[in-house]
Motif scaffolding. Structure first.
Motif, mmCIF file in Angstrom:
data_model
loop_
_atom_site.group_PDB
_atom_site.id
_atom_site.type_symbol
_atom_site.label_atom_id
_atom_site.label_comp_id
_atom_site.label_asym_id
_atom_site.label_seq_id
_atom_site.Cartn_x
_atom_site.Cartn_y
_atom_site.Cartn_z
ATOM 1 N N ASP A 119 18.991 -41.074 4.022
ATOM 2 C CA ASP A 119 19.383 -40.355 5.226
ATOM 3 C C ASP A 119 18.543 -39.074 5.297
ATOM 4 O OD1 ASP A 119 21.562 -39.712 7.404
ATOM 5 O OD2 ASP A 119 21.386 -37.923 6.155
ATOM 6 N N LYS A 120 17.866 -38.813 6.414
ATOM 7 C CA LYS A 120 16.961 -37.668 6.516
ATOM 8 C C LYS A 120 17.667 -36.335 6.279
ATOM 9 C CE LYS A 120 13.402 -39.614 9.540
ATOM 10 N NZ LYS A 120 12.679 -39.465 10.837
ATOM 11 N N GLY A 121 18.846 -36.208 6.857
ATOM 12 C CA GLY A 121 19.601 -34.957 6.684
ATOM 13 C C GLY A 121 19.958 -34.709 5.231
ATOM 14 N N GLU A 122 20.418 -35.775 4.568
ATOM 15 C CA GLU A 122 20.771 -35.646 3.152
ATOM 16 C C GLU A 122 19.529 -35.353 2.313
ATOM 17 O OE1 GLU A 122 23.063 -38.119 -0.422
ATOM 18 O OE2 GLU A 122 22.360 -39.174 1.389
ATOM 19 N N LEU A 123 18.408 -36.005 2.645
ATOM 20 C CA LEU A 123 17.155 -35.768 1.926
ATOM 21 C C LEU A 123 16.789 -34.293 1.971
ATOM 22 C CD1 LEU A 123 14.396 -36.534 0.621
ATOM 23 C CD2 LEU A 123 13.574 -37.040 2.940
ATOM 24 N N LEU A 124 16.800 -33.695 3.134
ATOM 25 C CA LEU A 124 16.417 -32.288 3.275
ATOM 26 C C LEU A 124 17.399 -31.362 2.573
ATOM 27 C CD1 LEU A 124 15.183 -32.205 6.986
ATOM 28 C CD2 LEU A 124 13.831 -32.407 4.896
ATOM 29 N N GLN A 125 18.668 -31.696 2.653
ATOM 30 C CA GLN A 125 19.693 -30.884 1.989
ATOM 31 C C GLN A 125 19.493 -30.889 0.474
ATOM 32 O OE1 GLN A 125 23.698 -32.281 2.673
ATOM 33 N NE2 GLN A 125 24.602 -30.294 2.213
ATOM 34 N N VAL A 126 19.253 -32.068 -0.087
ATOM 35 C CA VAL A 126 19.064 -32.197 -1.532
ATOM 36 C C VAL A 126 17.769 -31.521 -1.983
ATOM 37 C CG1 VAL A 126 18.623 -33.884 -3.376
ATOM 38 C CG2 VAL A 126 20.484 -34.264 -1.761
ATOM 39 N N VAL A 127 16.705 -31.672 -1.179
ATOM 40 C CA VAL A 127 15.415 -31.046 -1.507
ATOM 41 C C VAL A 127 15.531 -29.524 -1.506
ATOM 42 C CG1 VAL A 127 13.085 -30.609 -0.604
ATOM 43 C CG2 VAL A 127 13.923 -32.947 -0.858
ATOM 44 N N GLU A 128 16.161 -28.969 -0.474
ATOM 45 C CA GLU A 128 16.316 -27.508 -0.397
ATOM 46 C C GLU A 128 17.105 -26.972 -1.585
ATOM 47 O OE1 GLU A 128 18.048 -26.842 3.419
ATOM 48 O OE2 GLU A 128 16.134 -26.854 4.474
ATOM 49 N N ALA A 129 18.178 -27.672 -1.959
ATOM 50 C CA ALA A 129 18.993 -27.238 -3.094
ATOM 51 C C ALA A 129 18.208 -27.313 -4.398
ATOM 52 C CB ALA A 129 20.254 -28.102 -3.190
ATOM 53 N N ALA A 130 17.404 -28.366 -4.556
ATOM 54 C CA ALA A 130 16.608 -28.533 -5.777
ATOM 55 C C ALA A 130 15.545 -27.448 -5.895
ATOM 56 C CB ALA A 130 15.959 -29.911 -5.793
ATOM 57 N N LEU A 131 14.868 -27.138 -4.784
ATOM 58 C CA LEU A 131 13.837 -26.098 -4.809
ATOM 59 C C LEU A 131 14.444 -24.727 -5.096
ATOM 60 C CD1 LEU A 131 11.699 -27.329 -1.798
ATOM 61 C CD2 LEU A 131 10.924 -27.173 -4.177
ATOM 62 N N LYS A 132 15.618 -24.480 -4.536
ATOM 63 C CA LYS A 132 16.305 -23.213 -4.795
ATOM 64 C C LYS A 132 16.665 -23.107 -6.274
ATOM 65 C CE LYS A 132 20.182 -20.361 -3.259
ATOM 66 N NZ LYS A 132 21.365 -20.262 -2.359
ATOM 67 N N ARG A 133 17.133 -24.209 -6.841
ATOM 68 C CA ARG A 133 17.478 -24.219 -8.262
ATOM 69 C C ARG A 133 16.237 -23.961 -9.125
ATOM 70 N NH1 ARG A 133 21.254 -28.660 -11.334
ATOM 71 N NH2 ARG A 133 20.664 -28.174 -13.471
ATOM 72 N N GLY A 134 15.108 -24.562 -8.729
ATOM 73 C CA GLY A 134 13.864 -24.341 -9.461
ATOM 74 C C GLY A 134 13.450 -22.883 -9.453
ATOM 75 N N GLU A 135 13.604 -22.216 -8.288
ATOM 76 C CA GLU A 135 13.251 -20.796 -8.178
ATOM 77 C C GLU A 135 14.159 -19.945 -9.061
ATOM 78 O OE1 GLU A 135 13.554 -20.029 -4.030
ATOM 79 O OE2 GLU A 135 11.659 -21.040 -3.547
ATOM 80 N N GLU A 136 15.441 -20.291 -9.107
ATOM 81 C CA GLU A 136 16.384 -19.535 -9.946
ATOM 82 C C GLU A 136 16.036 -19.688 -11.426
ATOM 83 O OE1 GLU A 136 20.107 -21.142 -8.727
ATOM 84 O OE2 GLU A 136 20.224 -19.891 -6.917
ATOM 85 N N GLU A 137 15.636 -20.900 -11.823
ATOM 86 C CA GLU A 137 15.246 -21.122 -13.210
ATOM 87 C C GLU A 137 13.998 -20.324 -13.565
ATOM 88 O OE1 GLU A 137 14.842 -25.337 -13.675
ATOM 89 O OE2 GLU A 137 17.007 -25.700 -13.685
#
Length: 266
Positions: A112-130
């Motif tokens: 699902d495109k919406g879910e894809l973008l939501q998961v990607v944004e959360a993952a990138l944010k987590r990477g920045e925090e790490e």
């Protein structure tokens, strides 16, 4: 080719899925990220070794080199990408293995495109925090953090010594001089200081000087020699020697490595 933007690598042996993810992410990224693809795990593994990838999106099941194999191949790398895995409903056992290996999330087919973008944004944010946490870990001297005069039950003489050292760090400090200023015998002060702070006086001074130097290396454009002088070292050579003994690298290397990470995070 990645010309400086953060890279997202999409790995899937199904062309439709692979290209669909790429197109969706490119529209969303608006130039902030470079989106690259690989149609098999072998190519992806080579790229992960050769290039800096910030986010890896991979199918868990592929011939020869699977998504799980890719995640395992990241072990030991200093700059690991954040990982999202893709699977079918019948492959949830593989998803569980991927999560145990360090993947941060998963997507089920059909995507699902919406879910894809939501998961990607959360993952990138987590990477920045790490990355921020890693940077702070590298910047902060934990032994100095542990020396909190308000919590560690230090006596007034040692507190006074800590304040004096902080205020006169640029000067040539000696234990005998500091002991005299707080009206203590040097030998007694030496024992008392180590007992109440956990480190010898000379080590404390070195750690504090290197801590200040690390801050200046990242926050100013001063030369290595100027920074060494500002924190109390008469020669570049001795400053570099002390810095390497505590940080495991030279001041210039520290500035380069940490400066690169700071740029990536911004």
């Amino acid at each position: 080719m990645n010309l400086g933007n953060k890279m997202i690598l999409v790995v899937d042996d199904e062309p439709r899925t692979r290209q669909g993810i790429k197109q969706t992410l490119e529209v969303w990224a608006t130039g902030r990220y470079t989106v690259e693809t690989a149609d098999n795990g072998i190519e992806a593994r080579e790229r992960l070794l050769r290039e800096r990838v910030h986010l890896l999106i991979t199918d868990v099941r592929m011939p020869e080199v699977s998504g799980l194999d890719l995640i395992r191949s990241l072990e030991g790398q200093t700059r690991k990408p954040v990982v999202i895995v893709i699977s079918g409903y019948a492959e949830f056992e593989y998803v569980q293995q991927a999560l145990q290996l360090g993947a941060v999330n998963y997507l089920l087919k059909p995507l699902d495109k919406g879910e894809l973008l939501q998961v990607v944004e959360a993952a990138l944010k987590r990477g920045e925090e790490e990355q921020r946490r890693e940077k702070l870990e590298k910047l902060v001297d934990h032994k100095l953090l542990e020396m909190d005069p308000e919590r560690s039950g230090m006596g007034e003489p040692v507190k006074e010594a800590l304040v004096y050292v902080e205020q006169h760090l640029q000067e040539q400090l000696s234990m005998a001089e500091v002991a005299g200023l707080i009206h203590l015998n040097a030998s007694y002060f030496s024992v008392l200081f180590k007992e109440q702070t956990g480190v010898p006086f000379s080590e404390y001074v070195s750690r504090l000087r290197v801590q200040r130097a690390k801050e200046m290396l990242l926050q100013t454009r001063m030369s290595i020699g100027e920074i060494g002088e500002r924190v109390g070292y008469r020669t570049d050579k001795y400053f570099i020697k002390v810095f390497k003994s505590l940080e495991g690298m030279s001041p210039s290397r520290y500035r380069q490595q940490m400066g690169d990470r700071q740029t990536e995070i911004q």
